[in-house]
Design a protein around this motif. Structure first.
Motif, PDB file in Angstrom:
ATOM      1  N   CYS A  33       0.837  -1.335   0.011  1.00 37.90           N
ATOM      2  CA  CYS A  33       0.015  -0.038   0.127  1.00 37.90           C
ATOM      3  C   CYS A  33       0.944   1.263  -0.070  1.00 37.90           C
ATOM      4  O   CYS A  33       1.475   1.437   0.839  1.00 37.90           O
ATOM      5  CB  CYS A  33      -0.729   0.039   1.127  1.00 37.90           C
ATOM      6  N   LYS A  46       0.228   4.351   0.042  1.00 38.79           N
ATOM      7  CA  LYS A  46      -0.236   5.271   1.018  1.00 38.79           C
ATOM      8  C   LYS A  46       0.341   5.103   2.395  1.00 38.79           C
ATOM      9  O   LYS A  46       1.241   6.093   3.156  1.00 38.79           O
ATOM     10  CB  LYS A  46      -1.668   5.486   1.156  1.00 38.79           C
ATOM     11  N   LEU A  47       0.319   3.757   2.744  1.00 37.39           N
ATOM     12  CA  LEU A  47       0.885   3.419   4.251  1.00 37.39           C
ATOM     13  C   LEU A  47       2.282   3.496   4.164  1.00 37.39           C
ATOM     14  O   LEU A  47       3.065   4.226   5.032  1.00 37.39           O
ATOM     15  CB  LEU A  47       0.483   2.086   4.647  1.00 37.39           C
ATOM     16  N   TRP A  99       3.199   7.235   4.560  1.00 36.52           N
ATOM     17  CA  TRP A  99       3.223   7.478   5.924  1.00 36.52           C
ATOM     18  C   TRP A  99       4.427   7.020   6.755  1.00 36.52           C
ATOM     19  O   TRP A  99       5.018   7.591   7.842  1.00 36.52           O
ATOM     20  CB  TRP A  99       1.806   6.842   6.750  1.00 36.52           C
ATOM     21  N   HIS A 100       4.563   5.758   6.498  1.00 37.06           N
ATOM     22  CA  HIS A 100       5.629   5.120   7.307  1.00 37.06           C
ATOM     23  C   HIS A 100       7.122   5.733   7.071  1.00 37.06           C
ATOM     24  O   HIS A 100       7.784   6.162   7.893  1.00 37.06           O
ATOM     25  CB  HIS A 100       5.912   3.506   6.611  1.00 37.06           C
ATOM     26  N   ILE A 148       3.472   0.513  11.408  1.00 37.74           N
ATOM     27  CA  ILE A 148       2.817   0.703   9.900  1.00 37.74           C
ATOM     28  C   ILE A 148       3.628  -0.166   8.937  1.00 37.74           C
ATOM     29  O   ILE A 148       2.720  -0.878   8.231  1.00 37.74           O
ATOM     30  CB  ILE A 148       2.778   2.306   9.624  1.00 37.74           C
ATOM     31  N   TYR A 183       2.544  -3.787   9.442  1.00 33.22           N
ATOM     32  CA  TYR A 183       0.778  -3.950   9.022  1.00 33.22           C
ATOM     33  C   TYR A 183       0.785  -4.045   7.604  1.00 33.22           C
ATOM     34  O   TYR A 183       0.584  -5.001   6.868  1.00 33.22           O
ATOM     35  CB  TYR A 183       0.281  -2.837   9.714  1.00 33.22           C
ATOM     36  N   ASN A 184       1.757  -2.970   6.886  1.00 32.50           N
ATOM     37  CA  ASN A 184       1.723  -2.953   5.575  1.00 32.50           C
ATOM     38  C   ASN A 184       2.314  -4.172   4.855  1.00 32.50           C
ATOM     39  O   ASN A 184       1.753  -4.788   3.782  1.00 32.50           O
ATOM     40  CB  ASN A 184       2.723  -1.987   5.035  1.00 32.50           C
TER      41      ASN A 184
END
Lengths: 535, 380, 196
Positions: free
Chosen positions: A426, A428-429, A432-433, A487, A490-491
């Motif tokens: 992802c 987007k993640l 962010w990360h 994050i 999770y990603n």
């Protein structure tokens, strides 16, 4: 390409994913000799250890949030700094880089597998036991190792807790694992390249690991010897590091840093290789100065053997050797500079796009260069007298190891994950990360430069009041840095499970280059059973 | 990416802004202290020179990177160029840094040579690192004492709402030295590696057991200069500060005379009996500076490494055993021999105190003469 | 473009041979690690690292001229490792000597414990570059010393400073640290040093 395949075929009967019982599922991973499986195992071990050692870092930072004994005792604090260092170096960065080597080197040079698949299995499976042994020291009587990851004698010999012996054996196991891994990588690169893949056509990542493997072969045995001397000093009456018996505590530091300095290049050279793969892809331009990039790695590796005493400028080594080690250390800035300039030239006039791997690579480029500057300052002996063993050093090596090696590893995982599991992560993640990690990283470690210059020694569990505000800032940064890694976790899990529903193409990236993008995504269990064509 | 570069600019501007501050105050929260010795000034100047060179290189390198990141984006429709090697460029960007390095190495070498000054010193002081305190010996005067952390335990354990200004940077007896004299420090250690670091003097010297190293200073300004142990040396590594008090020559001579006098007085004290109250008062002082590091102020200790004194079989058992362990320590444990560090009166007091306070109420006491006798008995 | 078929059996043999060779190299490096210990000791003597002095007696030639034009101050310092219960002090704290002349000094040692103890004194000279110019003909550090409880003795050192001592050195310190080796298994200098 119709040659008869003899030896290789025996590995090819097996395809994973059809095991019915739990035992069979476990047996698949325990007995696997497949380079992709083993790469995956290394990477997961590293990921697990990253959270273990990262958790320790957060305990350290929590204690340092305010002056005064508040959260953990000085004794436990010392155990935390020791284990954080040992695990981050031996349990996170080294296994992650070895995992990447296992996955990528055969794919990049067109080989069906590593040269010595069974040895590969052993090298990995030593590691979980090494870390179990190391971490078990928290649960046995007496303190866990509490003398810093550099375990200077005599604090670790005559004054070390009983758990020191566990650490020594753990280091032996890790060393053995690294040596076998290094032998495998050298044997693979020398013998398994696809026809037509000459040395000077090899991707820089393969080159960087090739040289790193020789570094490992040169230093891990010295470390093994050094800890064996510790062991015999502790239990069998030798006096390598004990002045009373004719030994010398300073000899320990020489032996340790003879290993220790090339070791930091073991941690950074493959990272250089990774960056040299990623920047061209997202600049849509060939790497600038390929030959010089390779030469620079060789020069750095050779020089890394003759700079070790720059860790010991305050020990009273003679003037002549201080001068020698200062000049040698400064000279390393030249090949390192060449690399940074070549990376910049690679991006220059390219067509840049900023996917997550590229963001981490650019983050590496800025912050590693920044850590290089503080490294240059540390090389200057008179100034080093003030910097040595202060937070300035802590800031320096976190800039080169965290925003250097670890950023490169994260970049590599985002870069190759779609190839490994067949799904896009992802984006987007990922972004962010990256931004949270970079924010946390700089908040945590930038202020440490000030702390060190103002006089805060490293490895202290409590500090004078003048250091309070920067320590608070650093602790806040550390929590941002630490929790933003969730994050990432999770990603990665989401991607592997295909929850992003975006299938990766074989090429994955628009600006792709190299053999790994010629196989399907996810990469089949067996690749290049027939050598690829190289023009 | 632009955020990062803003961050860098911000920091550069910040450093520029604080430089005058540093100049005005001598010491700064952001930078090295300028210090009070010729060497510390040299180090400071060298540090700033290298710093500005790095800033200069950084501005150019990061500038090019940022330019590239802004102008050579795919989103601007840039088509990638095709160039990918240029030998001359490679040579140029290897040679120019090399020249800059040579320019940096020259002043560094000069300062380093100045630091290795082996001419005769006016004053020789031996500095010995112990777990976890410093010992100073004035070799020319026969004065020797230990310098312990003096921050009250109440501050360390947050029982007091505020901490003193010199929290963790204060000692019971600082090192006293005169200004304008060449002082030679001979540095060694008693047990593990320590490091004697006083930033304002420009000295950091590792103390290694069995071997001796030297460092020197010529202090220009009277004042109090503070530092800490810089090499991890065990549990209380963070709790063995260094305080150097630089005074004028007259004051220094006066201080030396006082110390010599006190030494004689202490010798006399050891023949004099103390009352139990005197013993208890002195004993508390001795306990808090010497024993509380491991056994805590209230005697609860930190088991298992550092056992409690409260209710222990030593402090409630035969008194001779108690005296023995304080005098000679216990082999194989962290309990050191205090015989050579403490006077007879101190030992009598601390033993009496530990048996009648800290939750113990043995009721017995021991006086200076008995300690003296115990020392003699041991010798025979 | 290389289109020759790969000889897998030959490649496998090559890989095995290479792996063996690299394994041997790793063993070699382990040996090199141990070799660094004597190399270090040689370097120590050559460069005066840690101010190490001669461990075997060096003969003094009375016929060698003395450099009367030069004075060197030598300071004597003692330490007791781990605060061992001995008294250990130089009888003279400081002397001025000419390079080339032979000097005799002594240290006082007394065992203040209640049992017999064996000790080893470790010398160290600062500045380090002066170390190899301090030459001992006789020293209590060449052997172990042993004293019964309460016993004391004077321990002599016979030494000279050689005339090659660098000009910039005017003052040097000879330090002895005493270590308790009563319970050590293997002791240094098991054979007593003799004048060679």
């Amino acid at each position: 390409m119709a040659e008869v395949i003899t030896h290789e075929t025996e590995h090819h009967h097996y395809e994973p994913g059809h095991e019915k019982t739990l035992g069979a599922k476990i047996a698949r991973w325990v007995f696997t000799t497949n380079h992709k499986d083993i790469g995956t195992l290394y990477l997961w071990l590293s990921f697990l250890m990253f959270f273990v050692a990262g958790g320790m870092a957060l305990l350290i930072r929590t204690e340092l949030f305010m002056p005064g004994a508040r959260f953990i005792s000085p004794e436990f604090f010392n155990q935390m700094t020791t284990m954080h260092g040992l695990i981050m170096v031996f349990g996170v960065v080294m296994p992650a880089l070895t995992g990447l080597a296992n996955w990528q080197i055969p794919l990049m040079i067109g080989a069906p597998d590593m040269a010595l698949p069974r040895l590969n299995n052993w090298s990995f499976w030593l590691l979980p036991f090494a870390f179990l042994l190391l971490i078990s020291t928290f649960f046995i009587e007496g303190p866990a190792p509490n003398f810093g990851w550099t375990f200077y004698a005599p604090l670790s010999t005559q004054y070390g807790p009983p758990s020191t012996d566990f650490m020594i054996f753990a280091i032996h196991l890790m060393g053995l694992s690294s040596i076998m891994g290094a032998i495998n990588i050298i044997a693979t690169i020398i013998n398994m390249r696809a026809p037509g893949m000459s040395y000077m056509k090899m991707p820089v990542f393969a080159w960087s690991w090739f040289i790193t493997a020789f570094l490992l072969l040169g230093i891990m045995p010295v470390l093994a010897g050094c800890v064996t001397m510790m062991l015999t000093d502790r239990h069998f009456g030798t006096s390598f590091f004990n002045a009373a018996g004719g030994g010398d505590p300073l000899l320990f530091q020489h032996l340790f840093w003879f290993f220790g300095h090339p070791e930091v290049y073991v941690l950074i050279l493959p990272a250089f290789g990774i960056i040299s793969e990623i920047l061209p892809t997202f600049s849509r331009k060939k790497i600038f100065g390929y030959r010089f990039m390779v030469y620079a790695i060789v020069v750095i590796a050779v020089l890394s053997y003759v700079v070790w005493a720059h860790h010991m400028f305050t020990t009273g080594i003679p003037l002549a050797s201080e001068l020698f080690f200062m000049y040698a250390t400064m000279i390393i800035a030249v090949p390192t500079g060449v690399k940074v300039f070549n990376w910049t030239a690679t991006m220059f006039k390219g067509s840049l796009s900023f996917e997550t791997p590229m963001l981490f690579a650019i983050g590496f480029l800025f912050m590693f260069t920044f850590g290089g500057f503080s490294g240059l300052m540390l090389a200057i002996v008179p100034a080093d007298v003030q910097y040595q063993d202060s937070y300035f050093v802590v800031a320096h090596f976190h800039y080169v190891l965290m925003s250097g090696s670890v950023y490169a590893i994260m970049a590599a995982i985002y870069y190759w994950l779609p190839k490994w599991c067949g799904y896009m992560y992802c984006e987007k993640l990922g972004k962010w990360h990256f931004w949270l990690t970079t924010l946390g990283m700089n908040i945590t470690f930038f202020v440490m430069h000030f702390l060190g210059l103002a006089g805060m020694p490293r490895r202290i569990p409590d500090y004078p009041l003048q250091f309070e505000d920067f320590n608070r800032i650093a602790t806040i940064g550390a929590f941002i840095l630490g929790f933003s890694q969730l994050i990432f976790l999770y990603n990665v899990i989401k991607t592997i499970r295909g929850k992003n529903r975006v299938k990766a193409s074989a090429e994955v990236w628009e600006g792709h280059h190299g053999l790994e993008w010629t196989v399907a995504s996810p990469a089949p269990y067996h690749t290049f059973s027939t050598p690829p064509k190289i023009d | 990416m632009r955020l990062i570069s803003y961050w860098r600019w911000f920091v550069s501007v910040l450093l520029l802004a604080i430089t005058p501050y540093a100049l005005a105050h001598g010491e700064s929260k952001f930078n090295l202290p300028k210090g009070v010795t010729p060497i510390s000034h040299d180090i400071y100047d060298l540090h700033m020179t290298i710093f500005w060179i790095c800033v200069g290189i950084g501005v150019i390198v990061f500038g090019v990177m940022i330019y590239t990141l802004i102008y050579h984006r795919k989103s601007r429709g840039v088509k990638p160029a095709q160039f990918h090697e240029h030998t001359l460029v490679e040579i140029v960007w290897a040679v120019i840094p090399l020249l800059i390095l040579v320019a940096m190495a020259i002043p560094a070498t000069l300062v380093l040579i100045r630091m290795n000054d082996t001419t005769e010193a006016d004053i020789n002081i031996k500095v010995t690192g112990y777990q976890w305190k410093w010992q100073y010996e004035y070799l020319d005067h026969g004065i020797s004492y230990f310098s312990n952390l003096s921050t009250p335990r109440d501050e360390l354990e947050n029982r007091k709402p505020t901490k003193g200004q010199w929290y963790l940077l204060e000692v019971d007896k600082p090192l006293v030295v005169p200004i304008h004299k060449k002082i030679r420090f001979l540095v060694t250690a008693n047990d593990v590696v320590h490091s004697w670091w006083v930033p304002s003097l420009g000295i950091k010297r590792d103390a290694i057991p069995g071997f001796i190293y030297e460092a020197w200073a010529r202090i220009e300004k009277p004042g109090t200069y503070r530092g800490q142990c810089a090499e991890l040396c065990g549990v209380n590594h963070g709790f063995m500060p260094i305080v150097v008090k630089a005074v004028t020559e007259e004051e220094y001579n006066k201080w030396i005379a006082e110390q010599t006098q006190q030494k004689t007085a202490a010798a006399q004290l050891s023949t004099k009996s103390l009352t139990k109250d005197e013993l208890m008062t002195l004993g508390k002082k001795v306990h808090d500076t010497n024993c509380a590091v491991c056994h805590k102020v209230d005697g609860s200790g930190m088991p298992p490494a550092f056992p409690a004194i409260t209710g222990s079989h030593i402090a409630t058992g035969p008194i001779a055993k108690h005296i023995d362990i304080v005098l000679n320590g216990k082999l194989g444990t962290a309990m050191q021999a205090f015989g050579s560090q403490l006077s007879d009166a101190d030992i009598a007091a601390v033993v009496t105190y530990q048996r009648n306070a800290l939750g113990n109420s043995k009721g017995d006491m021991v006086n200076t003469q008995e300690i003296k006798a115990a020392r003699v008995k041991e010798k025979n | 473009m290389n289109n020759q078929p790969i000889d897998y059996a030959a490649r496998q043999r090559k890989i095995r041979r290479l792996a063996m060779l690299l394994g041997l190299a790793a063993f070699g490096m382990l040996g090199f690690g141990y070799l660094l210990v004597p190399i270090y000791n040689v370097m120590c003597k050559a460069f005066g690292i840690n101010g190490k002095t001669n461990e075997q007696p060096i003969a003094y030639n009375a016929a060698d001229p003395v450099d009367k034009s030069r004075w060197v101050t030598i300071e004597f310092v003692t330490s007791r490792n781990n605060q061992m219960p001995w008294e250990f002090n130089p009888l003279v704290k400081k002397i001025r000597v000419h390079p080339g002349e032979i000097n005799r000094i002594a240290f006082y040692a007394k065992n203040d414990s209640d049992h017999e103890m064996m000790v080893q004194a470790i010398p160290s000279v600062t500045p380090g570059l002066a170390a190899k110019h301090l030459k001992k003909t006789e020293c209590f550090c060449f052997t172990q010393q042993s004293l019964k409880a309460g016993e004391s003795m004077d321990m002599p050192v016979l030494f000279h400073i050689d005339r090659d001592l660098p000009k910039e050195v005017n003052e040097m310190t000879l330090s002895y640290t005493m270590f308790d080796i009563t319970h050590m298994k293997h002791k240094k200098n098991a054979n007593a040093g003799k004048i060679s």
